[in-house]
Design a protein around this motif. Structure first.
Motif, short mmCIF file in Angstrom:
data_model
loop_
_atom_site.label_atom_id
_atom_site.label_comp_id
_atom_site.label_asym_id
_atom_site.label_seq_id
_atom_site.Cartn_x
_atom_site.Cartn_y
_atom_site.Cartn_z
N ARG A 10 23.91 -29.57 -34.84
CA ARG A 10 24.77 -28.41 -34.63
C ARG A 10 25.09 -27.77 -35.99
NH1 ARG A 10 26.59 -32.56 -31.73
NH2 ARG A 10 28.41 -32.90 -33.05
N GLY A 11 25.86 -28.48 -36.80
CA GLY A 11 26.10 -28.09 -38.18
C GLY A 11 26.34 -26.62 -38.42
N LEU A 12 25.65 -26.08 -39.43
CA LEU A 12 25.87 -24.71 -39.88
C LEU A 12 25.26 -23.65 -38.97
CD1 LEU A 12 25.23 -25.19 -43.71
CD2 LEU A 12 27.44 -24.99 -42.55
N LEU A 62 15.66 -19.46 -49.95
CA LEU A 62 16.12 -20.22 -51.12
C LEU A 62 16.01 -21.73 -50.90
CD1 LEU A 62 17.38 -17.33 -51.47
CD2 LEU A 62 19.15 -18.43 -52.84
N ASN A 63 15.02 -22.14 -50.11
CA ASN A 63 14.77 -23.55 -49.80
C ASN A 63 15.95 -24.20 -49.07
OD1 ASN A 63 12.19 -23.61 -50.91
ND2 ASN A 63 12.97 -24.09 -52.95
N LYS A 64 16.71 -23.39 -48.34
CA LYS A 64 17.87 -23.91 -47.61
C LYS A 64 17.83 -23.46 -46.16
CE LYS A 64 20.97 -24.14 -51.62
NZ LYS A 64 22.27 -23.73 -52.18
N LEU A 65 18.61 -24.14 -45.35
CA LEU A 65 18.77 -23.81 -43.94
C LEU A 65 20.26 -23.70 -43.64
CD1 LEU A 65 16.23 -26.33 -42.35
CD2 LEU A 65 15.82 -23.94 -42.97
N PRO A 66 20.63 -22.89 -42.63
CA PRO A 66 19.76 -22.17 -41.70
C PRO A 66 19.27 -20.84 -42.27
CG PRO A 66 22.04 -21.76 -41.13
CD PRO A 66 22.06 -22.74 -42.27
N TYR A 67 18.28 -20.28 -41.57
CA TYR A 67 17.92 -18.90 -41.83
C TYR A 67 17.56 -18.25 -40.50
CZ TYR A 67 12.80 -19.87 -41.67
OH TYR A 67 11.52 -20.22 -41.30
N LEU A 68 17.72 -16.94 -40.47
CA LEU A 68 17.37 -16.15 -39.29
C LEU A 68 16.22 -15.25 -39.67
CD1 LEU A 68 18.33 -15.37 -36.34
CD2 LEU A 68 19.51 -13.44 -37.43
N GLU A 69 15.21 -15.20 -38.81
CA GLU A 69 14.09 -14.28 -39.02
C GLU A 69 14.15 -13.19 -37.98
OE1 GLU A 69 9.21 -14.24 -39.13
OE2 GLU A 69 10.29 -16.06 -39.74
N SER A 78 24.56 -18.90 -43.47
CA SER A 78 25.05 -19.02 -42.10
C SER A 78 26.10 -17.97 -41.74
CB SER A 78 25.62 -20.42 -41.87
OG SER A 78 26.69 -20.69 -42.76
N LYS A 79 27.01 -17.67 -42.66
CA LYS A 79 28.07 -16.70 -42.34
C LYS A 79 27.52 -15.28 -42.21
CE LYS A 79 30.94 -19.97 -42.20
NZ LYS A 79 31.33 -20.48 -40.87
#
Length: 215
Positions: A10-12, A62-69, A78-79
């Motif tokens: 669930r997380g971010l 930036l090698n991080k998650l989450p991301y939206l495409e 996330s925000k």
């Protein structure tokens, strides 16, 4: 079709998933496998993610998650994703001032989450956790109560992102969900918001069918 990419948890990403459910949006819910070895030390096994990162497939986030495409455009943070989706599904109020208030409430909740990190790191975790739920969180929510309009909504007279964020914070963020809900007893307007959000059919359906995960 939009694609939301995160770990299998669930997380971010969960608030965004909730907003997508409320919006009735069909999207790709992409989840990297994640094996928790020692949660307290943040030791996790995430081979597929690490491989894609090493291969340069995640540079646009930036090698991080989450991301939206969206339409081939990759957007991290996330925000930012939550606000984009909230605007898309008319969850940012009916005026610029309402949107500002909604955003402000969401940031207040983020501050509360940050404050809770000291509890997770406390040496005497049992004592620190008890104080958090019976005193600290009660006080923070009582203060936040002054920013809430009431009538089952935080801002205005219709559902908004801050309603969903509050709901997710109290019902999803903590392991001890009974204690977090009890902390709202002194904040009837906030409690009313949480109870109202919990009856949204699309959200109820999502929570019932979503993958069962550790976090």
């Amino acid at each position: 079709m939009m694609k939301l990419v995160y770990f299998n948890g669930r997380g971010l990403a969960e608030t965004s998933r909730m907003v997508l459910a409320i919006g009735g949006e069909e999207y790709e819910d992409v989840r990297y496998p994640l094996k928790i070895i020692d949660w307290s030390k943040h030791q996790m096994e995430k081979e597929e993610f690490e491989k894609d990162k090493a291969d340069g497939k995640l540079v646009r986030s930036l090698n991080k998650l989450p991301y939206l495409e969206v339409d081939g455009v990759v957007v991290p943070q996330s925000k930012s994703i939550e606000r984009f989706l909230a605007k898309k599904y008319n969850l940012m109020g009916t005026s610029d001032i309402e949107a500002l208030r909604i955003d402000s409430l969401c940031e207040c909740v983020r501050d509360f989450k940050d404050a809770y990190q000291s509890v997770r790191k406390a040496e005497n975790k049992v004592e620190a956790t008890n104080e958090w739920f019976t005193k600290t969180l009660v006080e923070k929510l009582s203060l936040l109560e002054n920013l809430v309009d009431g009538n089952g909504f935080t801002v205005g007279e219709r559902l908004s992102l801050s309603d969903v964020v509050l709901y997710a914070f109290i019902t999803q963020f903590f392991d001890n969900k009974e204690a977090s809900m009890n902390a709202t007893l002194a904040s009837p307007k906030i409690r009313s918001v949480i109870e109202k959000v919990s009856t949204i059919p699309q959200l109820v359906s999502w929570i019932e069918k979503r993958p069962k995960t550790d976090f």
